[in-house]
Write an enzyme that holds these catalytic residues in place. Structure first.
Site, PDB file in Angstrom:
ATOM      1  N   LYS A  64     -17.629  14.610   1.084  1.00 44.85           N
ATOM      2  CA  LYS A  64     -17.509  13.722  -0.073  1.00 44.85           C
ATOM      3  C   LYS A  64     -18.162  12.402   0.270  1.00 44.85           C
ATOM      4  CE  LYS A  64     -15.518  14.343  -4.125  1.00 44.85           C
ATOM      5  NZ  LYS A  64     -15.267  15.640  -4.799  1.00 44.85           N
TER       6      LYS A  64
HETATM    7  P1  NAD Z   1     -15.781  11.097 -14.830  1.00 42.79           P
HETATM    8  O1  NAD Z   1     -16.139   9.792 -14.265  1.00 42.79           O
HETATM    9  O2  NAD Z   1     -16.776  11.859 -15.630  1.00 42.79           O
HETATM   10  O3  NAD Z   1     -14.463  10.938 -15.738  1.00 42.79           O
HETATM   11  C1  NAD Z   1     -13.271  10.394 -15.285  1.00 42.79           C
HETATM   12  C2  NAD Z   1     -12.448   9.973 -16.499  1.00 42.79           C
HETATM   13  O4  NAD Z   1     -11.164   9.533 -16.069  1.00 42.79           O
HETATM   14  C3  NAD Z   1     -13.073   8.805 -17.257  1.00 42.79           C
HETATM   15  O5  NAD Z   1     -12.949   9.066 -18.651  1.00 42.79           O
HETATM   16  C4  NAD Z   1     -12.203   7.614 -16.860  1.00 42.79           C
HETATM   17  O6  NAD Z   1     -12.163   6.598 -17.850  1.00 42.79           O
HETATM   18  C5  NAD Z   1     -10.867   8.307 -16.731  1.00 42.79           C
HETATM   19  N1  NAD Z   1      -9.890   7.570 -15.961  1.00 42.79           N
HETATM   20  C6  NAD Z   1     -10.066   6.798 -14.846  1.00 42.79           C
HETATM   21  N2  NAD Z   1      -8.896   6.265 -14.481  1.00 42.79           N
HETATM   22  C7  NAD Z   1      -7.972   6.712 -15.348  1.00 42.79           C
HETATM   23  C8  NAD Z   1      -6.573   6.517 -15.506  1.00 42.79           C
HETATM   24  N3  NAD Z   1      -5.896   5.740 -14.639  1.00 42.79           N
HETATM   25  N4  NAD Z   1      -5.937   7.152 -16.531  1.00 42.79           N
HETATM   26  C9  NAD Z   1      -6.606   7.923 -17.386  1.00 42.79           C
HETATM   27  N5  NAD Z   1      -7.929   8.147 -17.302  1.00 42.79           N
HETATM   28  C10 NAD Z   1      -8.591   7.542 -16.299  1.00 42.79           C
HETATM   29  O7  NAD Z   1     -15.241  11.964 -13.583  1.00 42.79           O
HETATM   30  P2  NAD Z   1     -15.123  13.549 -13.491  1.00 42.79           P
HETATM   31  O8  NAD Z   1     -16.339  14.051 -12.831  1.00 42.79           O
HETATM   32  O9  NAD Z   1     -14.681  14.111 -14.790  1.00 42.79           O
HETATM   33  O10 NAD Z   1     -13.953  13.671 -12.404  1.00 42.79           O
HETATM   34  C11 NAD Z   1     -12.579  13.636 -12.765  1.00 42.79           C
HETATM   35  C12 NAD Z   1     -11.746  14.263 -11.688  1.00 42.79           C
HETATM   36  O11 NAD Z   1     -12.159  15.617 -11.502  1.00 42.79           O
HETATM   37  C13 NAD Z   1     -11.858  13.615 -10.297  1.00 42.79           C
HETATM   38  O12 NAD Z   1     -10.621  13.763  -9.634  1.00 42.79           O
HETATM   39  C14 NAD Z   1     -12.897  14.471  -9.607  1.00 42.79           C
HETATM   40  O13 NAD Z   1     -12.790  14.404  -8.198  1.00 42.79           O
HETATM   41  C15 NAD Z   1     -12.521  15.832 -10.146  1.00 42.79           C
HETATM   42  N6  NAD Z   1     -13.573  16.841 -10.063  1.00 42.79           N
HETATM   43  C16 NAD Z   1     -14.798  16.639 -10.631  1.00 42.79           C
HETATM   44  C17 NAD Z   1     -15.759  17.640 -10.571  1.00 42.79           C
HETATM   45  C18 NAD Z   1     -17.094  17.520 -11.246  1.00 42.79           C
HETATM   46  O14 NAD Z   1     -17.853  18.502 -11.241  1.00 42.79           O
HETATM   47  N7  NAD Z   1     -17.436  16.402 -11.856  1.00 42.79           N
HETATM   48  C19 NAD Z   1     -15.479  18.833  -9.884  1.00 42.79           C
HETATM   49  C20 NAD Z   1     -14.214  19.020  -9.327  1.00 42.79           C
HETATM   50  C21 NAD Z   1     -13.270  18.018  -9.433  1.00 42.79           C
END
Ligand code: NAD
Length: 417
Positions: free
Chosen positions: A107
């Site tokens: 990461k």
């Molecule tokens: P992203 O940046 O696209 O979206 C994150 C969202 O969460 C945003 O809308 C943000 O405003 C919101 N957010 C932030 N803090 C918040 C809070 N306190 N309460 C409510 N909403 C809040 O990120 P993403 O890629 O969708 O990632 C989200 C999660 O999924 C992370 O934990 C990431 O590690 C995990 N993840 C992502 C992927 C991927 O392919 N992008 C894969 C596996 C896991």
């Protein structure tokens, strides 16, 4: 001194120890596979549009190298720290092993608020961060991907910077790229799609009719949004969503297309006309069939776990549930789809993208999705059966399956020198 010491890293270690205790892993192997293999901390000077130069801290953590290259996203977030990134790298290891990918976990993170940077500043930050990472990334070393705060455009800049340095185009250095430069069809949607697929498998098991079910999504970003659309395809009503600026609720169901337009126009779901505003912290306690935390770590804690009124907790985010909350949920009827299973669709399709880049032969979206669902189905069956036969929570089952594969590989490779 433990350089990773932090609440999120300590939580990942506690989950690991639980799985290691269940597996009765020898202390020697435990120590070997728990600590990250290496970490690089970098100082990133960036010229801002006003001419000033500001320094950002970034890092990349590679957790284990037993299977091959490492793989994992890059997070741009003001609170990104070495400890958090190390925890996320560790979870990537168990996730890749669980679904059978030939990767160790990694990461990366940069402590910055991408929403406050101009496009030019974001590009300069990304290119300089990539340049600093060049000694430890590459298609056969470590392959980054998107995570919170990063997207396909950021991946394109990473690929370009690395390629310029090498002197030839190297699409396989990063996944989650735009399609035109070697990205895979279906990658952007893959994590959310996978979350939707697994929720429907949990609904089957619990005899919940998806067409009559309701869902709540915390964090309407890449994962949350695509999970919502995947659920809506089966008739599930999305009754509430939130992001870092607010939360909205409509008992009759949110109109997702209108919500996406609102988000594109305003940068947030807050203020959406087709719903009422609610307090963001209340979202996890709404009655629903499935709650999807898809934002940050440690959102479901001992303070709110007993208030959950969902039948399924589908962890789109990494590490959303603390071990204390897990103990409360173990005595409830909430069915947990643990993160390393639930959100694994993203890294599975990242793997497909890497394979396509290395062979220069690209698949249709239908092929990608078909292969994705096969892998998720197999993992779902493994974890649910293991949990049933061993009488352990779903998280312990998923972790035990992932950790045992890494432990075996480390033991088989032996110790150098
Ligand atoms: P992203 O940046 O696209 O979206 C994150 C969202 O969460 C945003 O809308 C943000 O405003 C919101 N957010 C932030 N803090 C918040 C809070 N306190 N309460 C409510 N909403 C809040 O990120 P993403 O890629 O969708 O990632 C989200 C999660 O999924 C992370 O934990 C990431 O590690 C995990 N993840 C992502 C992927 C991927 O392919 N992008 C894969 C596996 C896991």
């Amino acid at each position: 001194m433990n350089p990773y010491d932090s609440p999120t890293y300590n939580m990942a270690c506690e989950q690991f120890e639980q799985a290691a205790n269940f597996l009765d892993l020898p202390e020697e192997i435990r120590k070997r596979i728990k600590s990250p293999k290496r970490a690089l901390i970098v100082n990133i000077p960036v010229r801002h549009d006003d001419g000033s130069v500001r320094n950002y801290h970034g890092c990349r953590v590679q957790h284990h190298l037993a299977f091959g290259p490492t793989k994992g996203g890059i997070r741009y977030h003001p609170d990104a720290t070495l400890g958090e990134v190390a925890a996320l790298a560790m979870w990537m290891s168990w996730k890749c092993a669980l679904v059978g990918l030939p990767y160790g976990g990694a990461k990366g993170g940069v402590a910055c608020d991408p929403k406050k940077l101009s496009k030019g500043e974001l590009e300069r930050l990304t290119r300089r961060y990539t340049q600093e990472l060049i000694p430890i990334i590459g298609p056969y070393i470590d392959i980054p991907a998107p995570d919170m705060g990063t997207d396909a455009q950021v991946m394109a800049w990473i690929m370009d910077t690395y390629s310029v340095h090498m002197g030839y185009s190297t699409p396989g250095v990063v996944t989650g790229k735009p399609i035109e430069i070697g990205g895979s069809l279906g990658r952007t949607e893959a994590t959310g799609r996978g979350v939707g697929y697994l929720i429907n498998r949990a609904f089957d098991l619990l005899k919940i009719d998806a067409a009559k079910a309701t869902a709540v999504v915390q964090g309407f970003g890449n994962v949350g949004e695509h999970a919502a659309f995947a659920l809506a395809l089966h008739g599930t009503k999305i009754i509430a969503v939130s992001d870092s600026s607010g939360a909205v609720y409509n008992k009759a169901g949110l109109h997702l297309d209108d919500l996406v337009i609102h988000k594109a126009d305003h940068g947030t779901v807050a203020g959406f006309k087709g719903a009422d505003a609610i307090k963001p912290e209340e979202i996890v306690a709404l009655p629903c069939d499935v709650l999807v935390p898809a934002a940050l770590e440690r959102e479901i804690t001992e303070k709110n776990a007993a208030r959950l009124k969902c039948r399924v907790l589908a962890e789109g985010a990494n590490g959303p549930t603390t071990p204390e909350a897990d103990r409360i949920l173990a005595n409830s009827d909430v069915f947990v789809l643990p993160d390393i299973l639930c959100n694994s669709g993203g890294v599975v399709v990242s793997y497909f993208e890497w394979v396509q880049d290395l062979q220069n032969f690209f698949w249709s979206e239908a092929e990608v999705n078909d292969k994705l669902y096969r892998i998720l189905e197999k993992a779902f069956v493994h974890v649910t059966q293991f949990a049933k036969t061993s009488q352990v929570p779903m998280r312990t089952a998923a972790m035990a399956l992932g950790v045992s594969k890494v432990a075996k590989a480390a033991a088989q490779r032996g110790l150098f020198p």
